[in-house]
Structure formats: structure tokens, C-alpha cells
Design a protein around this motif. Sequence first.
Motif, mmCIF file in Angstrom:
data_model
loop_
_atom_site.group_PDB
_atom_site.id
_atom_site.type_symbol
_atom_site.label_atom_id
_atom_site.label_comp_id
_atom_site.label_asym_id
_atom_site.label_seq_id
_atom_site.Cartn_x
_atom_site.Cartn_y
_atom_site.Cartn_z
ATOM 1 N N LYS A 197 0.829 -1.202 0.000
ATOM 2 C CA LYS A 197 0.000 0.000 0.000
ATOM 3 C C LYS A 197 0.867 1.257 0.000
ATOM 4 C CE LYS A 197 -4.194 -1.765 2.191
ATOM 5 N NZ LYS A 197 -5.055 -1.729 3.379
ATOM 6 N N ASP A 198 1.932 1.240 0.779
ATOM 7 C CA ASP A 198 2.852 2.383 0.810
ATOM 8 C C ASP A 198 3.486 2.602 -0.564
ATOM 9 O OD1 ASP A 198 2.333 2.924 3.455
ATOM 10 O OD2 ASP A 198 4.156 1.919 4.213
ATOM 11 N N GLN A 199 3.896 1.510 -1.205
ATOM 12 C CA GLN A 199 4.506 1.626 -2.537
ATOM 13 C C GLN A 199 3.497 2.180 -3.546
ATOM 14 O OE1 GLN A 199 5.976 -2.311 -3.348
ATOM 15 N NE2 GLN A 199 7.994 -1.872 -2.451
ATOM 16 N N ILE A 200 2.262 1.706 -3.468
ATOM 17 C CA ILE A 200 1.215 2.197 -4.377
ATOM 18 C C ILE A 200 0.981 3.680 -4.148
ATOM 19 C CG2 ILE A 200 -1.269 2.097 -4.861
ATOM 20 C CD1 ILE A 200 -1.068 -0.958 -4.494
ATOM 21 N N ASN A 201 0.897 4.090 -2.883
ATOM 22 C CA ASN A 201 0.689 5.508 -2.583
ATOM 23 C C ASN A 201 1.843 6.372 -3.083
ATOM 24 O OD1 ASN A 201 -1.826 5.133 -1.412
ATOM 25 N ND2 ASN A 201 -0.984 4.863 0.645
ATOM 26 N N LYS A 202 3.079 5.874 -2.927
ATOM 27 C CA LYS A 202 4.239 6.613 -3.432
ATOM 28 C C LYS A 202 4.181 6.746 -4.948
ATOM 29 C CE LYS A 202 7.458 5.449 0.278
ATOM 30 N NZ LYS A 202 8.644 4.661 0.654
ATOM 31 N N GLU A 203 3.812 5.670 -5.625
ATOM 32 C CA GLU A 203 3.720 5.707 -7.087
ATOM 33 C C GLU A 203 2.597 6.646 -7.540
ATOM 34 O OE1 GLU A 203 5.888 4.515 -9.225
ATOM 35 O OE2 GLU A 203 7.043 3.782 -7.517
ATOM 36 N N LYS A 204 1.463 6.638 -6.833
ATOM 37 C CA LYS A 204 0.366 7.562 -7.153
ATOM 38 C C LYS A 204 0.820 9.006 -6.984
ATOM 39 C CE LYS A 204 -3.762 4.869 -6.010
ATOM 40 N NZ LYS A 204 -4.890 4.753 -5.064
ATOM 41 N N ASP A 205 1.540 9.254 -5.890
ATOM 42 C CA ASP A 205 2.042 10.602 -5.629
ATOM 43 C C ASP A 205 3.011 11.039 -6.733
ATOM 44 O OD1 ASP A 205 2.290 12.940 -3.903
ATOM 45 O OD2 ASP A 205 4.337 12.217 -3.513
ATOM 46 N N ASN A 206 3.922 10.152 -7.109
ATOM 47 C CA ASN A 206 4.858 10.461 -8.196
ATOM 48 C C ASN A 206 4.116 10.737 -9.499
ATOM 49 O OD1 ASN A 206 7.155 10.263 -6.648
ATOM 50 N ND2 ASN A 206 7.558 8.128 -7.182
ATOM 51 N N PHE A 207 3.108 9.921 -9.775
ATOM 52 C CA PHE A 207 2.322 10.110 -10.999
ATOM 53 C C PHE A 207 1.621 11.464 -10.993
ATOM 54 C CE2 PHE A 207 -1.864 9.839 -13.019
ATOM 55 C CZ PHE A 207 -1.458 9.654 -14.345
ATOM 56 N N LEU A 208 0.984 11.808 -9.871
ATOM 57 C CA LEU A 208 0.281 13.089 -9.784
ATOM 58 C C LEU A 208 1.238 14.263 -9.928
ATOM 59 C CD1 LEU A 208 -2.296 12.361 -6.938
ATOM 60 C CD2 LEU A 208 -2.746 12.602 -9.386
ATOM 61 N N ARG A 209 2.408 14.156 -9.327
ATOM 62 C CA ARG A 209 3.401 15.229 -9.452
ATOM 63 C C ARG A 209 3.875 15.383 -10.903
ATOM 64 N NH1 ARG A 209 5.449 17.026 -4.488
ATOM 65 N NH2 ARG A 209 4.757 15.756 -2.737
ATOM 66 N N LEU A 210 4.145 14.272 -11.546
ATOM 67 C CA LEU A 210 4.570 14.326 -12.947
ATOM 68 C C LEU A 210 3.469 14.891 -13.835
ATOM 69 C CD1 LEU A 210 6.539 10.975 -13.371
ATOM 70 C CD2 LEU A 210 7.443 13.292 -13.532
ATOM 71 N N PHE A 211 2.241 14.482 -13.571
ATOM 72 C CA PHE A 211 1.112 14.983 -14.356
ATOM 73 C C PHE A 211 0.954 16.488 -14.155
ATOM 74 C CE2 PHE A 211 -3.419 15.800 -15.048
ATOM 75 C CZ PHE A 211 -3.553 15.292 -16.324
ATOM 76 N N ALA A 212 1.039 16.952 -12.925
ATOM 77 C CA ALA A 212 0.929 18.386 -12.633
ATOM 78 C C ALA A 212 2.080 19.151 -13.280
ATOM 79 C CB ALA A 212 0.911 18.616 -11.126
ATOM 80 N N GLU A 213 3.273 18.590 -13.219
ATOM 81 C CA GLU A 213 4.435 19.222 -13.843
ATOM 82 C C GLU A 213 4.234 19.365 -15.350
ATOM 83 O OE1 GLU A 213 8.894 18.033 -13.663
ATOM 84 O OE2 GLU A 213 8.038 17.685 -11.664
ATOM 85 N N PHE A 214 3.695 18.321 -15.964
ATOM 86 C CA PHE A 214 3.447 18.352 -17.406
ATOM 87 C C PHE A 214 2.381 19.392 -17.757
ATOM 88 C CE2 PHE A 214 1.341 16.658 -21.260
ATOM 89 C CZ PHE A 214 2.410 16.819 -22.126
ATOM 90 N N GLU A 215 1.327 19.470 -16.965
ATOM 91 C CA GLU A 215 0.279 20.477 -17.199
ATOM 92 C C GLU A 215 0.861 21.884 -17.081
ATOM 93 O OE1 GLU A 215 -2.988 20.237 -18.193
ATOM 94 O OE2 GLU A 215 -2.421 18.157 -18.571
ATOM 95 N N ASN A 216 1.695 22.109 -16.075
ATOM 96 C CA ASN A 216 2.335 23.421 -15.915
ATOM 97 C C ASN A 216 3.242 23.724 -17.104
ATOM 98 O OD1 ASN A 216 1.083 23.869 -13.470
ATOM 99 N ND2 ASN A 216 2.791 23.093 -12.273
ATOM 100 N N TYR A 217 3.950 22.721 -17.585
ATOM 101 C CA TYR A 217 4.810 22.896 -18.752
ATOM 102 C C TYR A 217 3.983 23.311 -19.972
ATOM 103 C CZ TYR A 217 7.533 21.534 -22.838
ATOM 104 O OH TYR A 217 8.152 21.516 -24.058
ATOM 105 N N LYS A 218 2.848 22.638 -20.182
ATOM 106 C CA LYS A 218 1.993 22.979 -21.329
ATOM 107 C C LYS A 218 1.485 24.406 -21.214
ATOM 108 C CE LYS A 218 -1.280 19.935 -21.700
ATOM 109 N NZ LYS A 218 -2.244 18.860 -21.884
ATOM 110 N N LYS A 219 1.046 24.799 -20.029
ATOM 111 C CA LYS A 219 0.547 26.164 -19.832
ATOM 112 C C LYS A 219 1.654 27.189 -20.059
ATOM 113 C CE LYS A 219 -2.982 24.892 -16.460
ATOM 114 N NZ LYS A 219 -3.353 24.951 -15.045
ATOM 115 N N ARG A 220 2.834 26.901 -19.513
ATOM 116 C CA ARG A 220 3.957 27.829 -19.639
ATOM 117 C C ARG A 220 4.365 28.012 -21.099
ATOM 118 N NH1 ARG A 220 7.374 25.336 -16.616
ATOM 119 N NH2 ARG A 220 8.599 24.428 -18.261
#
Length: 188
Positions: A46-69
Motif C-alpha cells: 500500500k505504501d509503494q502504491i501511494n508513493k507511485e500515485k504521488d509520483n504520478f500526480l506530481r509528474l502529471f501536474a508538472e506536465f500540465e504546468n509545462y503545457k501552460k507555460r
Amino acid sequence: KSDKSDDTTYDKDFLEDQVKGNNDFEEEQDPESWEDTEQGETEVLKDQINKEKDNFLRLFAEFENYKKRTSKERIELYSTANKELMTALIPVLDDFERGLKELEKSSDHALYEGMKLIYNKFKNTLSQKGLKEFEVKPGDTFDADHHEAISQIPAGSEEMKGRIYDVVEKGYKLGDTIIRFPKVVTSN
């Protein structure tokens, strides 16, 4: 045939030991320790899944910010290029206006009408690209954020103090940005 029966006997003995619980290969564990081990593994997963979800969300947010920028940078690039072009063309527009004033005084009416047609076409083209004349007229209140005072004269009356006396050079906007401030004479 005797070889086969020995193999079968060995298999039977092994199976009997397994059924009876006489397993020499594994230590016996009580069921409670199995549950503890399973719960521990579940928590780790469960901890590993949560870490992977967090990494995914951060990468997704980073990509969205990149597109906007990059989108914003692209728009700014177009507007900046447009701004530079408009800034270079404004003096030509001023020269056209001065030329029209002089031609208006001449007796060649056809030449004046032809130049006025070209001037209007040029001005309309610039307007379509976002250039707007900054509206200023004598008597308006002077605002240092929107006007450039090039001279001051004494006010003729109390109500003319702090007001624009004359507009020497028109100002222009590109969208909402002033690209050339109107040059005015103020009264004090």
C-alpha cells in the motif's frame, strides 16, 4: 520392476509425511504469524502504491504546468513580435498624418483623396492587428501613468490646473498595453 516400486514407495512415504504433518523441509508456523506477515506485506505494498500515485500526480501536474507555460510563452512571443512591428510602423503613421495635413492645403484634390485612401487602408490594417489610438484630448486630466508631459504652461484658469493643454503626439495601445505614451503639454 523393483526400481519402480522403490520410487513409488518413496513417493508414498513422502506423501504420508506431508499428510501427517511431518515435513522435514519447512518449519511449522502458526496461523497468527502468517496473518502478521501478510498484513506487513500488505502495508508495504500500500505504501509503494501511494508513493507511485504521488509520483504520478506530481509528474502529471508538472506536465500540465509545462503545457501552460509554453502556451503562454508562445502567445507572448507573437505579441512581442507584433509589438516591435507596431512600434516601428507608428512613426510611418505619424508621417502619413503630417503629409495629409499638408496635402489638404494644396489645390490637388485628387492627390489628397488618393493619399487619404492609402492612409485609411494602412490605419485599418494596423487596427485589425490590435493597434488602437490612445484617446487624449485637451482638457483631460493629466495622468503620469498614461501620459508623457513634455512641457508645462501656466494655467489660464483654476479649472485647467493639472489638465492637458495640448496633445503634441498621439499615443497608441496594442491590446491593453500602451506601446507609445501620448506626448502632451500640461497646464499648472
